[in-house]
Design a protein around this motif. Structure first.
Motif, PDB file in Angstrom:
ATOM      1  N   ALA A  98      49.656  -2.761 -16.217  1.00  0.00           N
ATOM      2  CA  ALA A  98      49.211  -3.327 -15.557  1.00  0.00           C
ATOM      3  C   ALA A  98      48.030  -2.426 -14.985  1.00  0.00           C
ATOM      4  N   TYR A 112      45.004  -1.530 -15.074  1.00  0.00           N
ATOM      5  CA  TYR A 112      43.365  -2.190 -14.761  1.00  0.00           C
ATOM      6  C   TYR A 112      43.583  -3.504 -14.150  1.00  0.00           C
ATOM      7  N   THR A 113      44.327  -3.900 -13.338  1.00  0.00           N
ATOM      8  CA  THR A 113      44.498  -5.320 -12.719  1.00  0.00           C
ATOM      9  C   THR A 113      44.888  -4.775 -11.874  1.00  0.00           C
ATOM     10  N   TYR A 114      46.316  -3.514 -11.356  1.00  0.00           N
ATOM     11  CA  TYR A 114      46.426  -2.663 -10.351  1.00  0.00           C
ATOM     12  C   TYR A 114      45.378  -2.105  -9.336  1.00  0.00           C
ATOM     13  N   ASP A 115      43.845  -1.839 -10.437  1.00  0.00           N
ATOM     14  CA  ASP A 115      43.208  -1.276  -9.682  1.00  0.00           C
ATOM     15  C   ASP A 115      41.944  -1.576  -9.360  1.00  0.00           C
ATOM     16  N   GLN A 116      41.809  -3.084 -10.177  1.00  0.00           N
ATOM     17  CA  GLN A 116      40.476  -4.502  -9.867  1.00  0.00           C
ATOM     18  C   GLN A 116      41.348  -4.537  -8.504  1.00  0.00           C
ATOM     19  N   LYS A 117      42.845  -5.487  -8.812  1.00  0.00           N
ATOM     20  CA  LYS A 117      42.983  -5.580  -6.742  1.00  0.00           C
ATOM     21  C   LYS A 117      42.752  -4.920  -6.138  1.00  0.00           C
ATOM     22  N   TYR A 118      42.931  -3.912  -5.587  1.00  0.00           N
ATOM     23  CA  TYR A 118      43.467  -2.919  -4.969  1.00  0.00           C
ATOM     24  C   TYR A 118      42.771  -1.922  -4.585  1.00  0.00           C
ATOM     25  N   GLY A 119      42.110  -1.459  -6.022  1.00  0.00           N
ATOM     26  CA  GLY A 119      40.561  -0.138  -5.755  1.00  0.00           C
ATOM     27  C   GLY A 119      41.670   1.161  -5.682  1.00  0.00           C
ATOM     28  N   ILE A 120      43.286   0.971  -5.685  1.00  0.00           N
ATOM     29  CA  ILE A 120      43.841   2.133  -5.606  1.00  0.00           C
ATOM     30  C   ILE A 120      44.697   2.248  -6.481  1.00  0.00           C
ATOM     31  N   ARG A 121      45.474   2.695  -7.456  1.00  0.00           N
ATOM     32  CA  ARG A 121      46.304   2.796  -8.172  1.00  0.00           C
ATOM     33  C   ARG A 121      47.426   4.599  -7.877  1.00  0.00           C
ATOM     34  N   ASP A 122      48.509   3.974  -8.157  1.00  0.00           N
ATOM     35  CA  ASP A 122      49.725   4.993  -8.128  1.00  0.00           C
ATOM     36  C   ASP A 122      49.666   4.756  -9.702  1.00  0.00           C
ATOM     37  N   TYR A 123      48.546   5.970 -10.349  1.00  0.00           N
ATOM     38  CA  TYR A 123      48.834   6.496 -12.099  1.00  0.00           C
ATOM     39  C   TYR A 123      49.936   6.809 -12.525  1.00  0.00           C
ATOM     40  N   THR A 139      38.486   4.546 -16.146  1.00  0.00           N
ATOM     41  CA  THR A 139      38.216   4.105 -14.893  1.00  0.00           C
ATOM     42  C   THR A 139      36.923   3.874 -14.209  1.00  0.00           C
TER      43      THR A 139
END
Lengths: 368, 368, 368, 368
Positions: free
Chosen positions: D113, D115-126, D316
Motif C-alpha cells: 500500500a 503508493y496508495t497511502y502516499d497518494q492519499k495522504y501525501g505522507i506515509r510511515d514507510y 517516490t
C-alpha cells in the motif's frame, strides 16, 4: 454507534477510569500533514490539569500525554506531522489513591453516578467514580488540541462568566484577563470578588456551580447541517456530555424566550466581502448552520457533589445511611470546565469543517 | 453518519420541504410485533397540526399520514403490527402557496436560515424556508408516535411553562389542564392571562418566544450510556435540533449554577423495591444514566422571525434592502413545539431502551 | 447504525416490501447543485426493470420513480438541481398479486428468507418475501443513479461473465455488446450460447446462478481508507448485501490464492502524470485505497430459489410438507443483478469520494 | 463513521503502526460482568504471534497484551470482570528494526500500500508499511478474544483449506488436527504435503496465497438484519478488511453460480426443537439472517508481496527503479490469517447478537 466516541469525520474515542493505570483517546479521521507535537497537546492539558491553584482538586497528576500513533517525522523540520491514521494519545494515572474511596465502596454518593452505574451495569469501579470521573475530560482536552490544528483560522476561547449567583459584568469583558486569574475569567473585577467567596466555600467543604461561555471566532458561514446534524445540536450534545453540565444555550439562549421577533432576529447589512449582522442573538448559527458571526455557547456546571457535609443516602443493599465525601475535590468544577468547553467546541467545529468540505468541496461559504 | 437521521437503534430519517409535494420519515430498527395504525400516529400529528387555534399558523394542512411499509396485518385482530423492517410514513403537502414567497426570493429573512442555506449549498428552496421550515417537525412527531409504542410504560407529557417573560406558577401545575387551553399549558390561570397577551402580539404582527417543559415518567434506572451517549447529551441534541430552539436544560438546569453542592445533590432514602431520591435536581439523570426519577427537560424557543415589522436585511446580491415577512405564521411557535418536544423525548428514550437492552440484556436496572 | 441504510457521507436508506403500496429510498448527504431529473434516474431503473425479456420475471412493474424532495429548479435551465438536502425517491408497486402467495403463507420456501424472518421477528409479510424480496433493489438502483452524478468522471459498467457453469471468453470482451443481448453480457458469442441454455432451464421451471463483473474506470488514486473503511471492504459489503449474492472478489480475487508473490504483485513503471501498473491483479485497490487502475469487482448470485420442482420443506408449525414455488420469477436473477451491481459500485465510490475530500481537501491523489 | 472502527453495538477501534511504540484497540459496548483476563486475550494473540514456526515471519514480538481500562475486580473470585465501559488493550512493539526499511523509503513496493497511502495522504510511515502493516491484525485478534466472551455458546474455529493451488480433502477434515501442524490445517495429510512445498518457496524467497475457512457453530436462528446490515454483508466487510484478502464467500459461495435452483436451495425437515436443513449451501445465512446452521465463510489471502525476487517499480519521484523486499516476512501470510478470520467472525457475531437482542428482546429465535 459508539457510546464513548464523539464526532463523525473528526471522531474520537476515549477510554479509562479515574483509578486505572491510564486513560486515553484515539482520534480518527484527522487530516494528514498537520504539524503536531506532544507539547502542543500538553499545553491544553496543562490548563485543565488539577492542582493549578488552591481552587481545584489537590490530586497531583502530571497529565503527561504520550503520542503513540498517527504521526510521522516531517523530513523537512524534524518535527512530527499527522499521517491521517488514528492518533492514539495516552495519559498515565500517577496519583490514584484508591484507599481514599474504600469507605464509599458500599454507599452511593448523592449527586454522583454511583447509583446509576450500578443499576445499569451491575458492577462499578467505585474508585473515584471510575469511568464517570471527570478525569475522562483530560482525554477530551487532548482531542481538542488536535482539533484546533484542523481549523487553525478559528480562534476558540472561553471564560467563566458566572460563579454561583455572581455573574460577570460584560462591560469588563477582556479575553486578555482570562489567564490572569485562577478562574479563567474575562472580568478581572469579578474574578477578584470570587476569590474570597470561593475560599469561604472551599474551607467549609462546600462547592458551587458555574457558567462557562465559549466563543469561536473565524468560523466561516456554511458549517453545520440540517436537520439533526445542526451545529447547534452537536454543540448541545458536546457540552451536555461534559461531567456535571445541566444546561446549554446558544447565543441569546434562554433570554430569547422573552424576546419578541422584532427584538430577536438579527438584522443584516451589506458588507465586504459578505453581509454582516447588526447583532448576534443567533450565536452565530441560523437553521443549524454557521452564519459567519462568532459562535457563542454557554453551559452551566452543577456544583460538585463531593462535599464535606453529612448527607443522607443508601447503601448498595438499599439501607439508609449517611455519607461524607472526603477526598480531593474541586470546590468549583466549573473552573476546569473552561478548557474542556473549548476543547469540545474545537472538536465539533473540526468535524463540521470536514463534513462541509466533504459534501460541498468548499471550506467556507459560496460567497458573493 | 447522516445529517437528516436521528438515533441509533431506534433511528429515523426525515425528508421533505415546506413546499414540496410531500414530507416523510423512515423509522428503522423498530421492534417487531407492536400494534400500530395510521390513527395512532395521526393522533399525535393532530396535536402539532397548524390551524388548531387562532394562535397558530392559518396554513391549512390536514397532515394526514400514510403508512407505506414496515407493517403487516395482525391475523388475530385484523389490525396492523410492526414487522421490524423500515416504517415509511408520508404526509402530503396540500396547502403550499408558493406565490406567498415570490417576494422574498431575492432577500434573506433576518432570523431565518435563508442566508446560511444559500451560503452553504449555493442553492436554496426559498419557498417557505424549504428544508429549514418547521414543517419538517411533522415528520418527527410521526416518528415519536412510533417511539411511544416501543416504551409503552413510559408516560411522556409536556407543557408550555413560559410565554415571553411570563412563567407559569408551578403550584397550579396540573397535567389535566394541558388540553384545555390553546397553549398546551398545565397552569390554567397562566393560560388565561396569556390569551389576551398573545392576541395583542398576533394582531400587531409580532411574535414571542416560549419555554417548554417535557417530563417522562416511568423511565427505569439504567437507560443512557457514558460518556458521549449520555441520555442528557442525546436529549440536548434532540431538543436543540428542533427549529428555533436556543436553550436546553435538564432538571435544575441553569439554576444548578447558583446552588451549592449541599443544595443540589439529591439525597437518597431506602425504599421498595428501590431507593428513592428526596428531590430531583438531577432531572432523573446522573452521569448520563437514568436514575428512576422522572426525566425532566426544558427548552426555549425563540420568537418566530416571520413578523410584520419592517426589518433591515440584504438581497442575495449583498445589497441593502428591507423586508416584511408576510405569510401565515405562528405568533408563538413555542405552542406547537410542545408535541414536538414530547416526540423527541420519546425517540431518545426508545433508542436508549433498545441500546440498554442490547448491551445488558435487561430492560431496566439490576435491582436489589 | 441503521440496518436499512448504506454509506456514510453519501448515505441512503431504503424502505418498502414486495407487495406494499410502494417502495423508496432517501439519499442523504448528496452534494448540492448537481443536475438531476426523474428521467436520469428512470434510465437506470429501466435497465433493472422486470419483464425486459422472457428471461426475467413477467411481473409487470413500470417502476416509475418520483422525486419527492431534495431538488429545486435551476433558474438558468428550468431543470432540477440537487439542494444538498435529503432526496426522497418513490416507486409505486402496481402489479402486486398477493393471492399468488396465499398458498405459501404457512410454509417456508427453501432457499428464501421466509424461515429466518419469521424466527427473527416473529412476524413476516409472506407476500413475495416482503422486505426480503429483490424488489428492494429498485431502490438501490435509484440511489445509484444519484451516486453517478456525484462522480461524473467515473465510468461504471458491468457484465454477466458467467451463467451457470459457462464463463465468457475474455478475448471477446466488448462493453459495446452489453446492451445488445438480454443478458448484459460483454461477450456476444457467450450470450448467444446462453440463450438456448436458459430457455431450457426456464421452460423446465428451473433456475441457475451467475457471476457479474463490475468495472469502474476513472477512479483516481487515493479513495478508500484504512483499515475498516477499506474501499474493498465496503465493496464487499455492498455486493454481499444484494439479494442472493454469496461470493465477492476484487481483482484477481480467488485466483490470487494460487499465485506466488512474484506473479501476483503488480509491477510499476514511471508514467505521466503518474506511474502505472503493468497488471491489475489488485483490482485497482491496494491497502484498501484506490491506485488509479480500474476498480474490478466480481460477485456470484445463487440461482433463484423459486422453482417449479417439488421441494421438501416445513410448515410454520414445524411439520413436514412439500412446496412448489409458483409465481413470476427470474430463471437467472443474475441478469438483473448487473445494473444493481453497477449501482452499488457507484454508491460506494461516491461515498468514498466525499470521505476522501472531507479528510484531505483533495478530490484525488497528491500527484507528483 | 470511523475509518478505523468496526461494528455497531460491539464496536472496536484499532490504532498503531508497524514500527511505532505500540498498537492497540478500544472495545466499546461490551456487556458488563463478563469474566476476562489478560491471559484469555493472550491465548488468542499467541496463535497469531509471529515466529511460531519457520513458516511465519521471524520478527520477534512477544505481543503481550495489557488491559488498561474497562475491567474491575470480581469481588467473589478476585479475577476481573468487564464493567460495560471501554476496554483498552495495548501491545507494545518491541522488535521494530526500522533500519530494515531505510532502503525502501524512496521506493514503492509492488503489491503493498506504499503508493496508495502516499497518494492519499501525501505522507506515509514507510517503516514496515506503517498503518497498512499486518501488525494491525494483532489488535483485531485481541478484540475478537473479547467478542468470544460475549457469545460463549458459539464455537468459532478456522482452518487453512488451500495453500497455493493445493486444496485440502474435506473427507480428511478434523478440527482436532488444526493445532497439530504449523498451518492451522484440519487435513493432516494436506498439511504434511504442504510442508516441503512451503519450505521450497520460503528458501527461494517466494510467497504464496491461501484460502481460510471459518466456521461458527451454535449461532441461533435470527441474528443478522436486512438489508444492509445482513450478517453476510458484515462478514464480507470483516474478512475483506483483513490485509491481503481479495475474496470472500459464504456457504456454497462461488459454486452457487454453477448450481441450479433445485441443487442449491437447502431443503428443510421438521425437527426438535426446530426444523433442520438437509444441506448447508446457504452457509447458515438466508436473507442476511442466521438460520441455525453453522455459519461458514471462506476468504482468500493473496501471497505476501514482500519477496526476494527483483521487481520493477518506481521511486517516490516517479522514476523507474527496481526493488528487492528484504526484511522478515511470511512465505504464506494465510497461515496467520486463520486466527484473524476467527476473530473477525467473533466480532461480527457478537455485534449482531447485541443488535438482535436490542431490537427484539430475545437472544435467539422466536421458536415453535
Amino acid at each position: 454507534m459508539s457510546h464513548n466516541s464523539f464526532g463523525h469525520l473528526f471522531r474520537f474515542t476515549t477510554w479509562g477510569e479515574s483509578h486505572g493505570p491510564a486513560l486515553g483517546v484515539v482520534v480518527d479521521g484527522c487530516p494528514p500533514n498537520l504539524t503536531v507535537s506532544a507539547e502542543i497537546i500538553q499545553h491544553d492539558l496543562d490548563r485543565r490539569k488539577p492542582g493549578q491553584s488552591r481552587f481545584t482538586t489537590q490530586r497531583k497528576e502530571a497529565d503527561e500525554v504520550e503520542i503513540l500513533s498517527g504521526v510521522f517525522e516531517d523530513e523537512r523540520t524534524g518535527g512530527l506531522k499527522t499521517t491521517g491514521t488514528p492518533i492514539a494519545l495516552e495519559i498515565k494515572n500517577t496519583d490514584q489513591r484508591s484507599k481514599d474511596y474504600s469507605d464509599i465502596r458500599d454507599k452511593y454518593r448523592p449527586g454522583h453516578a454511583d447509583y446509576t452505574y450500578d443499576q445499569k451495569y451491575g458492577i462499578r469501579d467505585y474508585r473515584g467514580g471510575g469511568r464517570s470521573s471527570a478525569r475522562e475530560t483530560a482525554a477530551r482536552v487532548a482531542a481538542g488540541a488536535v482539533a484546533r490544528l484542523v481549523i487553525p483560522d478559528v480562534k476558540i476561547r472561553a471564560s467563566l462568566v458566572q460563579m454561583g449567583p455572581y455573574k460577570i459584568n460584560y462591560e469588563n469583558f477582556s479575553w486578555d484577563e482570562v489567564d490572569n486569574n485562577p478562574f479563567f475569567c474575562a472580568d478581572k473585577s469579578a474574578a477578584q470578588s470570587w476569590e474570597p467567596y470561593l475560599d469561604g466555600l472551599r474551607k467549609s467543604g462546600e462547592s458551587i456551580g458555574a457558567v462557562i461561555e465559549v466563543v469561536a471566532e473565524g468560523v466561516p458561514a456554511g458549517w453545520g447541517a440540517p436537520v439533526y446534524g445542526k451545529l447547534s445540536a452537536d454543540l448541545a450534545s458536546a457540552m451536555m456530555s461534559i461531567n456535571a453540565v445541566k444546561f446549554v444555550e446558544i447565543g441569546a439562549g434562554m433570554e430569547a424566550a422573552s424576546l419578541t421577533g422584532t427584538q430577536n432576529a438579527d438584522e443584516m447589512r451589506a458588507g465586504e466581502p459578505a453581509p454582516y449582522f447588526k447583532s448576534n442573538n443567533a450565536g452565530g448559527i441560523l437553521g443549524g448552520i454557521s452564519n459567519g458571526d462568532p459562535v457563542v455557547v454557554r453551559f452551566a456546571v452543577k456544583p460538585t457533589s463531593s462535599i464535606l457535609a453529612i448527607r443522607e443516602t443508601v447503601t448498595t443493599q438499599n439501607k439508609n445511611t449517611e455519607i461524607v465525601t472526603k477526598g480531593r475535590h474541586d470546590p468549583c468544577v466549573g473552573i476546569r470546565a473552561v478548557p474542556i468547553g473549548e476543547a469540545m467546541m474545537a472538536c465539533v467545529l473540526a468535524d463540521h469543517f470536514l463534513r462541509h468540505r466533504g459534501q460541498t468541496g468548499r471550506e467556507g461559504p459560496t460567497g458573493f
